[in-house]
Design an enzyme around this catalytic site. Structure first.
Site, PDB file in Angstrom:
ATOM      1  CB  SER A  34     -28.617  46.050  80.881  1.00  0.00           C
ATOM      2  OG  SER A  34     -29.422  45.968  79.730  1.00  0.00           O
ATOM      3  CG  ASP A  89     -30.549  38.401  78.940  1.00  0.00           C
ATOM      4  OD1 ASP A  89     -31.233  39.163  78.230  1.00  0.00           O
ATOM      5  OD2 ASP A  89     -29.510  38.765  79.517  1.00  0.00           O
ATOM      6  CG  HIS A 110     -31.862  41.671  80.421  1.00  0.00           C
ATOM      7  ND1 HIS A 110     -30.574  41.580  79.956  1.00  0.00           N
ATOM      8  CD2 HIS A 110     -32.119  43.001  80.542  1.00  0.00           C
ATOM      9  CE1 HIS A 110     -30.084  42.791  79.792  1.00  0.00           C
ATOM     10  NE2 HIS A 110     -31.001  43.677  80.140  1.00  0.00           N
TER      11      HIS A 110
END
Length: 401
Positions: free
Chosen positions: A189, A341, A371
């Site tokens: 991320s 995502d 995600h």
């Protein structure tokens, strides 16, 4: 008693509303994803409520609740775990106990959390790094960089660059018996954002060029110019992350001024002088056809924001903004993208651009993925997807590092 019953009823209704929010049909383990999404939405709601009441900032509420998942540096029969620091920047080492005649590979781990949340102490990250050290007989060094909004851009990046350069010193590598030709930087991320930027900066630094063998970027966010990419529109309500939530958190890395997130939600946050940069993130040029669907590219509205934030045009914040000549020197790359995502298209654009300049890229696209899956590999709610991604990542390291 009546007050407590009312509160309980309210939160039961809120949880039911969140958990029954629609999720994509082909998503893996839909009830688990719904539960995770509900927990995140309720936590965010509590944060907003506390902030509006003047009790605690939104991000502080989330951070406080996440402390329950923090771990101590506990060693086991295979790995020695040590918390220390490099010039007051906390790091956690995972050192294999098995004797080895050969020098070991190393992984520099950078956690996610939108630059505002997270820590290498989180149980899922601790499990990941412990397993990586054990299976690869690798030294893993995880970084606890400074977090926004207390420490805005570029504090997190500066910490990651400093730790990486410090670790790459010959005397430090020798101390931990690390092979200087087998070092990978990994992040998930926003940690993937930082890992991508650190790799770019080091590969374009004559003193460190070629010192990183590989980078592994797990569902990274890689640009802040355009907040209306197809994946931003398709998954603005989740699962897991919502567009409003992530924009609010990411903007804290730049400023606590509420004008910026409101403008970013309308895609009207970039200055007029940024027009030349949109060629680097124009999804109509770089996305595979299957992801364009019925979307029509429109350039963000420029120059509407009166406030000035020079960082928005800084490639250290948005690693997609570097030109092709800087990209072509990058090392072997592993990128994971997930279909459902909000950051899917950031990763896909980067893959296209890297391959266009000849960088060797291994792309793992998870059609049923969401995600943050690597963060959900431990109780109370875990995703089999997270375990699969963890195994795929470690297998790739075994083959390539």
């Amino acid at each position: 008693m009546g007050y407590k019953t009312l509160c309980l009823g309210f939160f039961c209704i809120l949880f039911a509303y969140c958990i029954y929010s629609p999720v994509p049909e082909n998503i893996e383990e839909p009830w688990k994803v719904r539960t995770i999404s509900a927990i995140i939405k309720i936590t965010s709601f509590l944060g907003t409520l506390c902030e509006n009441m003047g009790l605690m900032k939104h991000e502080d509420v989330i951070t406080t609740l996440s402390l329950v998942h923090f771990t101590k540096p506990v060693s086991d029969e295979n790995v020695t775990v040590i918390d220390t620091d490099f010039s007051n920047i906390p790091v956690r080492f995972y050192l294999p106990k098995r004797k080895s005649e050969r020098q070991r590979p190393a992984v520099i781990f950078i956690h996610g959390g939108a630059f505002v949340l997270g820590s290498y102490k989180m149980s899922a990250y601790d499990d990941l790094n412990r397993l990586t050290a054990n299976k690869l007989e690798a030294v893993v060094v995880a970084i606890d960089y400074r977090l926004a909004p207390k420490y805005p851009f570029p504090a997190a990046l500066e910490d990651c660059v400093y730790v990486t350069k410090f670790f790459l010193q010959e005397k430090v590598l020798a101390k931990y018996r690390v092979d200087p030709s087998r070092i990978c930087i990994m992040g998930d991320s926003s940690g993937g954002t930082l890992a991508a930027t650190v790799t770019q900066l080091l590969q374009n630094d004559p003193n460190f060029k070629g010192r990183i063998k590989a980078q592994a970027l797990m569902y990274p966010g890689l640009q802040s110019l355009d907040t209306f990419l197809p994946s931003h529109q398709e998954y603005q309500h989740g699962p897991v992350l919502t567009r409003e939530m992530i924009i609010k958190l990411l903007c804290l890395y730049v400023t606590e001024d509420q004008v910026l997130p409101q403008a970013a939600l309308r895609n009207e946050h970039m200055p007029e002088e940024s027009r030349h940069l949109f060629k680097f993130v124009n999804w109509s040029e770089f996305l595979p056809e299957k992801y364009k669907k019925n979307h029509v590219y429109t350039e963000p509205v420029l120059g509407k924001l009166n406030a000035s934030y020079p960082v928005l045009v800084d490639s250290r914040l948005s690693p997609l903004l570097v030109n092709d000549s800087q990209l072509q020197s990058l090392p072997l790359t592993y990128i994971v993208t997930c279909e459902h995502d909000i950051f899917r298209d950031d990763g896909l654009i980067y893959i296209s651009r890297l391959r266009n300049v000849g960088v060797q890229v291994t792309h793992e696209h998870v059609e049923k993925g969401v995600h943050g899956a690597l963060s959900f590999t431990s109780a109370p709610v875990f995703l089999n997807l997270g375990l699969k991604l963890r195994d795929k990542y470690i297998n790739w390291l075994e083959e390539n590092l």
